[in-house]
Write an enzyme that holds these catalytic residues in place. Structure first.
Site, PDB file in Angstrom:
ATOM      1  CE1 TYR A  16      -3.515   2.598   0.794  1.00  0.00           C
ATOM      2  CE2 TYR A  16      -2.114   3.509   2.614  1.00  0.00           C
ATOM      3  CZ  TYR A  16      -3.162   3.395   1.979  1.00  0.00           C
ATOM      4  OH  TYR A  16      -3.733   4.835   1.917  1.00  0.00           O
ATOM      5  CD  GLU A  38      -7.494   6.546   6.082  1.00  0.00           C
ATOM      6  OE1 GLU A  38      -7.406   6.359   7.428  1.00  0.00           O
ATOM      7  OE2 GLU A  38      -6.724   6.559   5.324  1.00  0.00           O
ATOM      8  CD1 TRP A  46      -2.971   1.315   6.039  1.00  0.00           C
ATOM      9  CD2 TRP A  46      -5.154   2.081   6.607  1.00  0.00           C
ATOM     10  NE1 TRP A  46      -3.346   1.868   4.884  1.00  0.00           N
ATOM     11  CE2 TRP A  46      -4.669   1.942   5.296  1.00  0.00           C
ATOM     12  CE3 TRP A  46      -6.382   2.300   6.984  1.00  0.00           C
ATOM     13  CZ2 TRP A  46      -5.863   2.586   4.425  1.00  0.00           C
ATOM     14  CZ3 TRP A  46      -7.424   2.599   6.149  1.00  0.00           C
ATOM     15  CH2 TRP A  46      -7.180   2.840   4.973  1.00  0.00           C
TER      16      TRP A  46
END
Length: 211
Positions: A16, A38, A46
């Site tokens: 990512y 998010e 994350w």
């Protein structure tokens, strides 16, 4: 081995980081995806969200805001049984409500991207962070964006979530200058023709319709 930002320590964070984080986004569906992810991250790591990304894409109709906006309470109950996502009722209900608010922004501004990028005058903020402790959790701009999104009916859009969203969508280049992606992402923010577009958007402000 290339030097990366401190948080990219393993898969899927490295992939990512190397391909997506900080790349300027102007496609509304991609922006909607990041906004929902998010919000799903709140209170979690994350990496936890990234590992469930394919599950989210399946559960949330490929992140098509029009389809998500039509989700019924029965659809929410079905999603709550899906092991491929984070099964948190308030976050799932928030995604549906945010889809409806997202469509309202599109109607008012022509696109969500036009609204969002107006907050930075149409071009990315190029930061030059030397160390992880210099990267803030929120900024005055993310607080302003948070206030405006909440006014428009969005939820799970606090200042910290908004700044993470801005970083992810490329509104702020927060790769450390020692990271190999810093210069690459900076160049992506200088694509041909972007200067004219930035100038057009520089007069926009949150909460105002472009002319």
């Amino acid at each position: 081995m290339p030097r990366r930002c401190h948080w990219a320590r393993g898969e899927p964070e490295i992939a990512y980081h190397d391909r997506e984080w900080g790349v300027p986004l102007h496609a509304d569906r991609r922006l909607f995806e990041l906004l929902i992810l998010e919000g799903a991250q709140a209170g979690l790591s994350w990496s936890t969200v990234l590992r469930r990304r394919s599950g989210y894409r399946r559960a949330f109709a490929g992140f098509d805001p029009r389809r998500v906006a039509r989700f019924t309470p029965a659809a929410v109950e079905r999603i709550l049984r899906d092991p491929g996502i984070i099964r948190h009722r308030r976050k799932i209900e928030s995604a549906v409500g945010n889809a409806r608010a997202f469509l309202a922004v599109q109607r008012e501004h022509g696109s969500f991207a036009a609204y969002l990028w107006s907050s930075v005058g149409g071009s990315p903020i190029q930061n030059h962070r030397l160390a992880p402790h210099q990267v803030p959790a929120e900024t005055a701009l993310s607080r302003e964006l948070s206030r405006d999104l909440r006014r428009r009916g969005f939820t799970f859009v606090g200042p910290t979530i908004c700044y993470a969203f801005m970083q992810a969508a490329g509104l702020a280049n927060d790769h450390l200058i020692s990271c190999f992606r810093h210069a690459e992402v900076r160049r992506l923010g200088r694509k041909p023709g972007r200067g004219r577009e930035a100038k057009r958007r520089s007069s926009l402000r949150l909460g105002r319709r472009p002319t």
